[in-house]
Design a protein around this motif. Structure first.
Motif, PDB file in Angstrom:
ATOM      1  N   ASN A   2       1.074  -1.119   0.093  1.00 28.21           N
ATOM      2  CA  ASN A   2       0.034  -0.080  -0.123  1.00 28.21           C
ATOM      3  C   ASN A   2       0.841   1.202  -0.111  1.00 28.21           C
ATOM      4  N   ARG A  97       1.603   5.220 -10.121  1.00 31.24           N
ATOM      5  CA  ARG A  97       1.410   4.252  -9.667  1.00 31.24           C
ATOM      6  C   ARG A  97       2.305   3.008 -10.188  1.00 31.24           C
ATOM      7  N   THR A  99       2.839  -1.409 -10.257  1.00 36.40           N
ATOM      8  CA  THR A  99       2.103  -2.807 -10.151  1.00 36.40           C
ATOM      9  C   THR A  99       3.370  -3.497 -10.071  1.00 36.40           C
ATOM     10  N   ASP A 100       3.068  -4.627  -8.888  1.00 39.10           N
ATOM     11  CA  ASP A 100       4.429  -5.603  -8.753  1.00 39.10           C
ATOM     12  C   ASP A 100       4.123  -6.913  -9.624  1.00 39.10           C
ATOM     13  N   GLN A 102       2.782  -9.573  -8.706  1.00 34.43           N
ATOM     14  CA  GLN A 102       1.453 -10.190  -8.274  1.00 34.43           C
ATOM     15  C   GLN A 102       0.219  -9.475  -8.500  1.00 34.43           C
ATOM     16  N   ARG A 104      -0.390  -6.366  -7.870  1.00 40.17           N
ATOM     17  CA  ARG A 104      -0.959  -5.315  -6.788  1.00 40.17           C
ATOM     18  C   ARG A 104      -0.313  -3.959  -7.157  1.00 40.17           C
ATOM     19  N   LYS A 105      -1.204  -3.077  -7.082  1.00 37.40           N
ATOM     20  CA  LYS A 105      -0.979  -1.681  -7.473  1.00 37.40           C
ATOM     21  C   LYS A 105      -0.649  -1.009  -6.117  1.00 37.40           C
ATOM     22  N   THR A 106       0.230  -0.040  -6.437  1.00 37.23           N
ATOM     23  CA  THR A 106       0.622   0.986  -5.313  1.00 37.23           C
ATOM     24  C   THR A 106       0.777   2.634  -5.686  1.00 37.23           C
TER      25      THR A 106
END
Length: 852
Positions: A2, A97, A99-100, A102, A104-106
């Motif tokens: 996050n 942003r 994205t990793d 997996q 997941r967005k941060t």
């Protein structure tokens, strides 16, 4: 993951590439391989502008994205140690942003993107833009009024001036609709729009003038006036509504305002004072173009106070002025577009058909094959004698009509007429942008000064409209030439654009023949502190306080020959003094016995006791007639200590010092002879009605009236209107950014840069509507060696329509690529100019290369 994880806050940075900072407006069009060099980077940023090159460094993850102020993603890149990108898309808060692996967005960063209208070329057109921009604000009437407790801002408190000034102001200020709101709320029930709101607390003249017509009314707690002679407030109101909608894109506001706009256009055809039954066109009394003062000739009826500013529906002589009608026709089509946008197709059709029918009738009546004839009287028995062949007059609304619905052949004819005038200008003319040409020789009373204001003045407010029309009509070189010449005028005269310039400035005449008169027999005062028997010391001042440095003999002071008496050779008598003090003569008569066109005085006086009157001079003629002129401190002369005076007919002629003060001096004054054809017997100088002393040290006759050099800037009209029309030509015509038909707020803009017609091959442009946040930004480069046009563009809209002008000698397009990929294009021709036309999706910054 996050956004609160410390790793991202600690290691990733959003940085503005310093390359864009060194020369504002010249952001790179592709990532620079040296961006990793810290010397080229600024500190982390929170704000950016469109097309700034930003760099995300130190991010972790697989994919980096950036979304714009509308939430639309415009950047998607693989994460690397340094990820550069150009800012684009909608204004507002942009979000970066990652994205990793997996999915997941941060969120890494948020930064604000703001745009303001600007043009930079590192040379000529940046300063031109700045001069026009400053001029838009240069009007003391820019402000607001409070009506019934609510403030309403305006650019000028007249709908004509406000609407035309908005053509430039809408790129800098977003409140042009407030004045529309005020006029909508005060619109008369029959649809009439008031010309202006009173912004000063003295409506008495207008209330008296309009006592019976009702054209001035108190509505709520403010007074509103309709200028009786005008027949343009309604179409200007509709045009301003249209500009507000185009720049603001506020559909709810438009829906609320359109019924008022329709009532406004329905007003003229239903008012006998505004509509010609004979011609079925708008009518008015005879004015110069769209101005509000009528001709003062034998056909002007006696209607009451200031007859030339009022009308009598029965007694006045009316006719058709074409500019009212081309403006009204344009408003019909503007209203049509606005009605269609809210789904009122049937109502829209009515105004389209009305515009088409008026255009056909106007062309049949007033189009003479070269331009529109200025005015056509309803009554065929009217034969005016205005000192000019009215059939030859080119009126300024022809330039304005270029930006209204015209046939291509009409546009070409009007532009060719102006080009013809340009090649045959009157002596000293600054340009062909006349209010009307040739000017009237008679008929306009106080407004009849030839070559000034509306009677043959050159309109700064005309130049921009003419240029804007030229750019759109295949006369791009001419449009750029107009803007260049207007800019040079601005630099030459006070660093601003004036509403009007003097239309002809002949060279100064040969100097007159001067005849200095001998004052020796009448002199009674010394120029020194000495004096003598029967001779006053200078002004009876204290020891040393005199004019001892004043030269004697024949001297040329302020370009006038005077004979200054030498007190040492005339028993200390060098000055003629009159006063009501004991011992002084109250009057002195100077014999002349000659004819003269002008009398020059070298003089001064003690400080006046009241009303600034220091004496008088009376012209006494051989036939016994007399003309008296009071001599006034601050107008004809000034006090002899620390003199300061400068008018067209007076000034400081000589300066010196004495043992008491470092500053003494004398004034010169030119008095044109009221009766130059009569023999002048004498001049009688009379003291003031107090104990003041008036002194005359030189008196010279001249064979010509005093010459006052003509000032290039004229007068009348708000200067910000002139600068605004120039800005509109610069933005829409040369920079080439405007809304496509049926679109607003740059949702689907047209981009038509015409820099190839100028001296600048590299230009950075951002044009923004503050009312909506709609904008277009581009960086333009013309690579002449490789025969390519390069543009990097972005904007708030979803599509961008390109209309790219080829260089003058290019006739074909070899290819067009957007972000390296070929796109389909068409070519179009406007007169002899060739354009490449194509449309692509907008938002994300894109690189366009056109090869010709």
């Amino acid at each position: 993951m996050n956004t609160s994880l410390p790793g991202f806050a600690r290691f990733s940075r959003l940085i503005l590439a310093g390359i864009g900072l060194a020369s504002p407006g010249f952001a790179q069009t592709k990532p620079d391989p040296t961006l990793s060099n810290p010397a080229q980077l600024s500190s982390p940023i929170r704000r950016a502008q469109p097309l700034d090159t930003l760099l995300v460094s130190g991010a972790s993850g697989t994919t980096l994205t950036v979304s714009d102020g509308a939430g639309t993603e415009y950047v998607r890149r693989a994460v690397r140690p340094a990820v550069p990108f150009a800012v684009g898309g909608a204004l507002g808060t942009h979000v970066v942003r990652v994205t990793d692996g997996q999915g997941r967005k941060t969120e890494l960063f948020r930064f604000a993107v703001e745009a303001s209208t600007s043009i930079h070329d590192g040379g000529y057109y940046g300063p031109m833009f700045e001069l026009f921009r400053r001029g838009i604000e240069e009007n003391e009437e820019v402000g607001s009024t409070v009506w019934n407790g609510k403030p309403y801002r305006y650019f000028v408190p007249w709908i004509l001036d406000h609407g035309h000034t908005m053509r430039g102001q809408k790129y800098f200020r977003g409140y042009g609709s407030e004045f529309v709101d005020l006029l909508r709320e005060t619109q008369r029930t029959d649809g009439m729009i008031y010309s202006f709101v009173h912004h000063t607390p003295n409506p008495e003249y207008f209330l008296t003038r309009d006592k019976f017509s009702g054209y001035t009314q108190k509505i709520g707690d403010r007074y509103f006036t309709r200028q009786p002679t005008e027949n343009h407030p309604e179409y200007m109101y509709v045009n301003t509504v249209y500009q507000c909608w185009k720049s603001g894109g506020d559909l709810a506001w438009l829906t609320k305002t359109l019924p008022s706009a329709a009532r406004a256009l329905d007003y003229a055809p239903n008012d006998p004072a505004r509509w010609s039954q004979r011609f079925q066109l708008l009518k008015r009394v005879y004015t110069i173009d769209s101005w509000d003062f009528a001709v003062d000739d034998e056909y002007l009826p006696n209607l009451g106070l200031t007859n030339s500013m009022i009308i009598g529906p029965v007694k006045s002589k009316f006719g058709v002025f074409f500019g009212d009608n081309t403006g009204y026709i344009a408003a019909c089509f503007e209203l049509t577009e606005m009605l269609e946008s809210i789904g009122q197709a049937t109502e829209a059709k009515k105004y389209r058909e009305r515009g088409e029918s008026l255009k056909a009738r106007l062309d049949q009546l007033a189009w003479n094959g070269r331009f529109y004839t200025h005015f056509i009287d309803e009554d065929p028995s009217v034969k005016r004698n205005l000192g000019v062949d009215e059939r030859l007059q080119l009126a300024q609304s022809n330039a304005y009509s270029l930006n209204r619905p015209l046939d291509p052949t009409q546009r070409k004819a009007i532009l060719d007429s102006y080009l013809g005038l340009k090649s045959n200008l009157p002596v000293g003319s600054p340009g062909e942008w006349y209010s009307i040409f040739p000017p009237f020789g008679r008929g306009f009373g106080a407004h009849n000064e030839i070559w000034q204001y509306m009677n043959g003045g050159v309109g700064g407010h005309v130049a921009g409209e003419l240029a804007r029309g030229a750019f759109e009509s295949g006369y791009e070189t001419y449009g750029a030439d107009i803007l260049n010449r207007l800019f040079e005028l601005g630099k030459k005269y006070d660093n601003k654009i004036y509403f009007a310039y003097t239309g002809s400035m002949p060279p100064p005449p040969a100097p007159p023949v001067f005849k200095p008169l001998d004052l020796a027999p009448l002199a009674n005062m010394d120029t020194w502190d000495l004096g003598g028997t029967g001779v006053f010391s200078w002004m009876q001042s204290k020891k040393g306080d005199d004019l001892r440095e004043l030269p004697v003999g024949e001297q040329t002071l302020a370009n006038v020959r005077f004979n200054l008496l030498d007190p040492a050779k005339n028993n200390r008598r060098a000055v003629v003094a009159v006063s009501r003090k004991t011992g002084y003569p109250a009057t002195v008569e100077v014999p002349v016995n000659d004819t003269t066109a002008c009398v020059y005085l070298l003089h001064t006086a003690s400080k006046p006791a009241s009303e600034n009157i220091v004496g008088s001079v009376t012209f006494v003629y051989a036939d016994g007639s007399r003309k008296t002129q009071y001599l006034i401190s601050g107008k004809h002369l000034t006090y002899w200590w620390f003199p300061a005076l400068k008018t067209d007919h007076s000034g400081v002629a000589w300066r010196g010092k004495n043992p008491v003060t470092e500053g003494v001096g004398l004034s010169w004054c030119a008095l044109n002879n009221p009766e130059p054809r009569k023999k002048l017997s004498k001049l009688v100088f009379t003291a003031p009605e107090n104990e003041g002393i008036y002194t005359l040290l030189g008196l010279t006759l001249a064979t010509k009236p005093h010459y006052v050099p003509v000032k290039a800037p004229s007068y009348g009209g708000p200067d910000n209107w002139a600068a605004a029309t120039a800005m509109a030509a610069l933005v829409e015509g040369l920079a080439g950014i405007k809304d496509a038909p049926t679109s607003q707020a740059y949702a689907r803009p047209v981009l038509a840069p015409r820099w190839g017609e100028t001296r600048s091959d590299t230009v950075a442009v951002t044009i923004c509507y503050p009312a909506s946040g709609g904008y277009v930004a581009y960086r333009y480069t013309h690579d002449r060696a490789r025969k390519q046009l390069h543009l990097t563009t972005t904007g708030s809209g979803k599509t961008l329509r390109y209309h790219l002008l080829l260089p003058e000698k290019a006739t074909a397009v070899r290819s067009v690529r957007v972000d390296g990929k070929p796109v389909t294009f068409a070519t179009s021709t406007v007169e002899k100019s060739v354009y490449a036309d194509f449309e692509v999706a907008s938002g994300a910054p894109q690189r366009v290369v056109l090869a010709y």
